[in-house]
Design a protein around this motif. Structure first.
Motif, PDB file in Angstrom:
ATOM      1  N   LEU B  74       0.827  -1.200   0.000  1.00 59.64           N
ATOM      2  CA  LEU B  74       0.000   0.000   0.000  1.00 59.64           C
ATOM      3  C   LEU B  74       0.866   1.256   0.000  1.00 59.64           C
ATOM      4  CD1 LEU B  74      -2.849   1.326   0.383  1.00 59.64           C
ATOM      5  CD2 LEU B  74      -2.484   1.105   2.838  1.00 59.64           C
ATOM      6  N   TYR B  75       1.926   1.203   0.769  1.00 59.63           N
ATOM      7  CA  TYR B  75       2.834   2.337   0.871  1.00 59.63           C
ATOM      8  C   TYR B  75       3.455   2.645  -0.493  1.00 59.63           C
ATOM      9  CZ  TYR B  75       5.956   5.378   3.577  1.00 59.63           C
ATOM     10  OH  TYR B  75       6.598   6.462   4.113  1.00 59.63           O
ATOM     11  N   ARG B  76       3.819   1.602  -1.203  1.00 62.82           N
ATOM     12  CA  ARG B  76       4.407   1.780  -2.536  1.00 62.82           C
ATOM     13  C   ARG B  76       3.430   2.508  -3.462  1.00 62.82           C
ATOM     14  NH1 ARG B  76       4.927  -3.443  -4.959  1.00 62.82           N
ATOM     15  NH2 ARG B  76       6.378  -3.846  -3.261  1.00 62.82           N
ATOM     16  N   ILE B  77       2.171   2.134  -3.383  1.00 57.19           N
ATOM     17  CA  ILE B  77       1.153   2.807  -4.190  1.00 57.19           C
ATOM     18  C   ILE B  77       1.105   4.289  -3.832  1.00 57.19           C
ATOM     19  CG2 ILE B  77      -1.326   2.970  -4.663  1.00 57.19           C
ATOM     20  CD1 ILE B  77      -1.501  -0.055  -4.129  1.00 57.19           C
ATOM     21  N   ALA B  78       1.120   4.583  -2.537  1.00 58.62           N
ATOM     22  CA  ALA B  78       1.026   5.977  -2.090  1.00 58.62           C
ATOM     23  C   ALA B  78       2.258   6.772  -2.514  1.00 58.62           C
ATOM     24  CB  ALA B  78       0.849   6.026  -0.572  1.00 58.62           C
ATOM     25  N   ILE B  79       3.435   6.181  -2.408  1.00 63.75           N
ATOM     26  CA  ILE B  79       4.660   6.874  -2.800  1.00 63.75           C
ATOM     27  C   ILE B  79       4.649   7.172  -4.292  1.00 63.75           C
ATOM     28  CG2 ILE B  79       7.175   6.645  -3.021  1.00 63.75           C
ATOM     29  CD1 ILE B  79       6.213   7.227  -0.181  1.00 63.75           C
ATOM     30  N   ASN B  80       4.257   6.193  -5.091  1.00 63.39           N
ATOM     31  CA  ASN B  80       4.194   6.415  -6.543  1.00 63.39           C
ATOM     32  C   ASN B  80       3.219   7.533  -6.888  1.00 63.39           C
ATOM     33  OD1 ASN B  80       6.115   4.506  -7.236  1.00 63.39           O
ATOM     34  ND2 ASN B  80       4.622   2.851  -7.397  1.00 63.39           N
ATOM     35  N   LEU B  81       2.074   7.532  -6.224  1.00 65.72           N
ATOM     36  CA  LEU B  81       1.096   8.600  -6.463  1.00 65.72           C
ATOM     37  C   LEU B  81       1.671   9.953  -6.047  1.00 65.72           C
ATOM     38  CD1 LEU B  81      -2.184   6.872  -5.203  1.00 65.72           C
ATOM     39  CD2 LEU B  81      -1.692   7.555  -7.554  1.00 65.72           C
ATOM     40  N   SER B  82       2.403   9.973  -4.942  1.00 64.91           N
ATOM     41  CA  SER B  82       2.999  11.227  -4.464  1.00 64.91           C
ATOM     42  C   SER B  82       4.049  11.735  -5.441  1.00 64.91           C
ATOM     43  CB  SER B  82       3.626  11.015  -3.083  1.00 64.91           C
ATOM     44  OG  SER B  82       2.668  10.542  -2.165  1.00 64.91           O
ATOM     45  N   LEU B  83       4.893  10.840  -5.917  1.00 60.83           N
ATOM     46  CA  LEU B  83       5.941  11.256  -6.860  1.00 60.83           C
ATOM     47  C   LEU B  83       5.314  11.738  -8.167  1.00 60.83           C
ATOM     48  CD1 LEU B  83       8.649   8.484  -6.272  1.00 60.83           C
ATOM     49  CD2 LEU B  83       8.547  10.785  -5.318  1.00 60.83           C
ATOM     50  N   ASN B  84       4.255  11.089  -8.587  1.00 57.93           N
ATOM     51  CA  ASN B  84       3.556  11.550  -9.792  1.00 57.93           C
ATOM     52  C   ASN B  84       2.988  12.952  -9.592  1.00 57.93           C
ATOM     53  OD1 ASN B  84       4.021   9.265 -11.299  1.00 57.93           O
ATOM     54  ND2 ASN B  84       2.095   8.280 -10.767  1.00 57.93           N
ATOM     55  N   ALA B  85       2.470  13.186  -8.406  1.00 60.58           N
ATOM     56  CA  ALA B  85       1.902  14.504  -8.117  1.00 60.58           C
ATOM     57  C   ALA B  85       2.987  15.578  -8.163  1.00 60.58           C
ATOM     58  CB  ALA B  85       1.228  14.499  -6.753  1.00 60.58           C
ATOM     59  N   ILE B  86       4.148  15.243  -7.637  1.00 59.14           N
ATOM     60  CA  ILE B  86       5.256  16.207  -7.664  1.00 59.14           C
ATOM     61  C   ILE B  86       5.677  16.500  -9.103  1.00 59.14           C
ATOM     62  CG2 ILE B  86       7.686  16.560  -7.081  1.00 59.14           C
ATOM     63  CD1 ILE B  86       7.224  14.881  -4.609  1.00 59.14           C
ATOM     64  N   ARG B  87       5.795  15.478  -9.890  1.00 54.41           N
ATOM     65  CA  ARG B  87       6.219  15.661 -11.298  1.00 54.41           C
ATOM     66  C   ARG B  87       5.214  16.528 -12.049  1.00 54.41           C
ATOM     67  NH1 ARG B  87       6.788   9.820 -11.434  1.00 54.41           N
ATOM     68  NH2 ARG B  87       8.720   9.368 -10.347  1.00 54.41           N
ATOM     69  N   LYS B  88       3.944  16.254 -11.802  1.00 56.54           N
ATOM     70  CA  LYS B  88       2.915  17.047 -12.485  1.00 56.54           C
ATOM     71  C   LYS B  88       3.038  18.512 -12.083  1.00 56.54           C
ATOM     72  CE  LYS B  88      -0.791  13.699 -12.806  1.00 56.54           C
ATOM     73  NZ  LYS B  88      -2.124  13.338 -12.312  1.00 56.54           N
ATOM     74  N   ARG B  89       3.226  18.728 -10.792  1.00 57.44           N
ATOM     75  CA  ARG B  89       3.313  20.101 -10.315  1.00 57.44           C
ATOM     76  C   ARG B  89       4.546  20.789 -10.896  1.00 57.44           C
ATOM     77  NH1 ARG B  89       4.130  20.524  -4.218  1.00 57.44           N
ATOM     78  NH2 ARG B  89       2.306  19.189  -4.116  1.00 57.44           N
ATOM     79  N   GLN B  90       5.640  20.063 -10.973  1.00 60.40           N
ATOM     80  CA  GLN B  90       6.871  20.637 -11.539  1.00 60.40           C
ATOM     81  C   GLN B  90       6.665  21.002 -12.998  1.00 60.40           C
ATOM     82  OE1 GLN B  90       9.642  17.489 -10.692  1.00 60.40           O
ATOM     83  NE2 GLN B  90      10.278  18.368  -8.738  1.00 60.40           N
ATOM     84  N   LEU B  91       5.976  20.142 -13.714  1.00 60.54           N
ATOM     85  CA  LEU B  91       5.740  20.410 -15.123  1.00 60.54           C
ATOM     86  C   LEU B  91       4.868  21.649 -15.283  1.00 60.54           C
ATOM     87  CD1 LEU B  91       5.949  19.613 -18.093  1.00 60.54           C
ATOM     88  CD2 LEU B  91       4.006  18.089 -17.767  1.00 60.54           C
ATOM     89  N   VAL B  92       3.828  21.740 -14.470  1.00 63.60           N
ATOM     90  CA  VAL B  92       2.940  22.898 -14.545  1.00 63.60           C
ATOM     91  C   VAL B  92       3.708  24.165 -14.207  1.00 63.60           C
ATOM     92  CG1 VAL B  92       0.957  24.017 -13.456  1.00 63.60           C
ATOM     93  CG2 VAL B  92       0.828  21.621 -14.099  1.00 63.60           C
ATOM     94  N   ASN B  93       4.514  24.102 -13.153  1.00 60.02           N
ATOM     95  CA  ASN B  93       5.294  25.277 -12.765  1.00 60.02           C
ATOM     96  C   ASN B  93       6.269  25.678 -13.867  1.00 60.02           C
ATOM     97  OD1 ASN B  93       4.032  25.482 -10.306  1.00 60.02           O
ATOM     98  ND2 ASN B  93       5.568  24.302  -9.200  1.00 60.02           N
ATOM     99  N   TYR B  94       6.877  24.684 -14.475  1.00 60.17           N
ATOM    100  CA  TYR B  94       7.820  24.971 -15.561  1.00 60.17           C
ATOM    101  C   TYR B  94       7.114  25.662 -16.713  1.00 60.17           C
ATOM    102  CZ  TYR B  94      10.827  24.269 -19.597  1.00 60.17           C
ATOM    103  OH  TYR B  94      11.566  24.468 -20.721  1.00 60.17           O
TER     104      TYR B  94
END
Lengths: 175, 192
Positions: B74-94
């Motif tokens: 379950l933790y792995r799922i949450a971490i992957n979702l969190s990292l995806n969220a960060i990447r999306k935010r970075q892309l939007v900010n860029y």
């Protein structure tokens, strides 16, 4: 050529020292790293998560959305059209057939009386042959008409003199 | 139901007992939420990730083989979702910073809220937010959740040696940021 950076040889004591330093710095700042969350949030999170699980697992989310936007209005329109078609078109036919069947079921005398125009009942319709001159009405018919309509004086006036004498003789002999 | 093990609860869920899954949620929701929160930095994102992690776990429960613990999975799922969220935010900010979409899709975030978020963030959180995403995830798992390197390796699918290096570098960066030290690649370091 890609150079791979060698990983530093990190022992547990070095790591532990760093961790302690960071924790000390955190304590020194006196700040909470992340604001706390109210207790009620957790119960609410379970409820909302269960709702999401229901939507995802039943597979209804997409179908309901599609049905609401497309299928239901479409089906309603089609059904309404079919109902209107079923009731509207046959209704006219049924009415016609009802009237027609009623008329056809009438007895012949009644049918004949219906065909006679009631507004002309005071006048006698003379049936004449197609090749006869409509204006050449036999004198007997004229006589009958005048007598029936209490106009005997006019009838006598119109009689030829010879026929009038014959009629008078018949009437006086019979008496 | 509280006395049942995770595997027993999973079996109950597979037999159609939803209450068993609610019990699993009750056991792990706080840890999942806080892991996500420390990685993504905002309550709203962490709230969404926590829910989504449990939804994904529920729908994929048939694929869970028990090779790792349920919590690790379950933790792995949450971490992957969190990292995806960060990447999306970075892309939007860029894209916004480069004025690529900024003209057409202005930020819907309230600027005053952004400032408020920055002001209430602790120095440690600021330091964590500056870490590269994988270092950030490793730091959170080791520093806050005190997970072993073997457990982290199961989650991140990375070697233990690589994780040790990642964590060590992350600790140094955080310490340097919190003490305003000038980062140095050598053993010595200087104060600003």
């Amino acid at each position: 050529m890609k150079f791979r950076q060698e990983l530093p040889d990190i022992n547990e004591s070095d790591e532990r020292a760093l961790v302690e330093r960071v924790r000390a710095l955190e304590d020194e700042s006196g700040e909470k790293s992340v604001p706390p969350v109210p207790e009620a949030y957790w119960q609410n999170l379970i409820i909302r998560t269960n709702q999401r699980v229901d939507a995802a697992s039943s597979g209804k989310a997409i179908s309901i959305s599609w049905a609401a936007r497309v299928a239901i209005p479409g089906v309603v329109a089609i059904v309404s059209f079919l109902i209107a078609l079923h009731y509207y078109v046959p209704l006219q036919t049924r009415q016609q057939s009802d009237v027609e069947s009623m008329v056809l079921a009438l007895p012949d005398p009644v049918m004949d009386s219906l065909l006679t125009d009631a507004s002309l009942s005071d006048e006698t319709l003379f049936a004449v042959a197609a090749d006869e001159d409509l204006f050449d009405v036999p004198s007997e018919q004229i006589g009958e008409y005048l007598i029936q309509n209490d106009n005997a004086a006019l009838f006598v006036e119109l009689l030829p003199e010879e026929q009038a004498d014959q009629m008078l003789d018949l009437l006086t002999t019979g008496m | 139901m509280e006395e049942l093990s995770d595997l027993q609860l999973i079996e109950e869920v597979r037999n159609g007992k939803r209450r068993a899954f609610t019990e699993l949620m009750r056991r792990y929701q706080q840890r999942i939420y806080w892991a996500a929160r420390r990685i993504v930095g905002t309550h709203e994102d962490a709230d969404d990730i926590a829910q989504e992690a449990f939804v994904k776990a529920y729908t994929a429960l048939g694929d869970f083989r028990g090779e790792s613990s349920f919590y690790t999975w379950l933790y792995r799922i949450a971490i992957n979702l969190s990292l995806n969220a960060i990447r999306k935010r970075q892309l939007v900010n860029y894209l916004r910073e480069n004025d690529t979409i900024g003209r057409f899709f202005p930020s819907t975030e309230d600027p005053s809220r952004q400032v408020e978020f920055k002001e209430t963030q602790s120095r440690l959180q600021e330091a964590i937010a500056r870490l590269p995403e994988k270092q950030r995830a490793v730091f959170v798992m080791r520093y806050y959740d005190e997970m072993s390197y073997e457990e982290i390796s199961e989650v991140m699918k990375t070697s233990v040696g690589g994780l040790k290096a990642n964590y060590f570098h992350a600790l140094r960066k955080v310490r340097e940021y919190m003490t305003d030290e000038i980062p140095s690649g050598t053993s010595g370091h200087q104060r600003k």
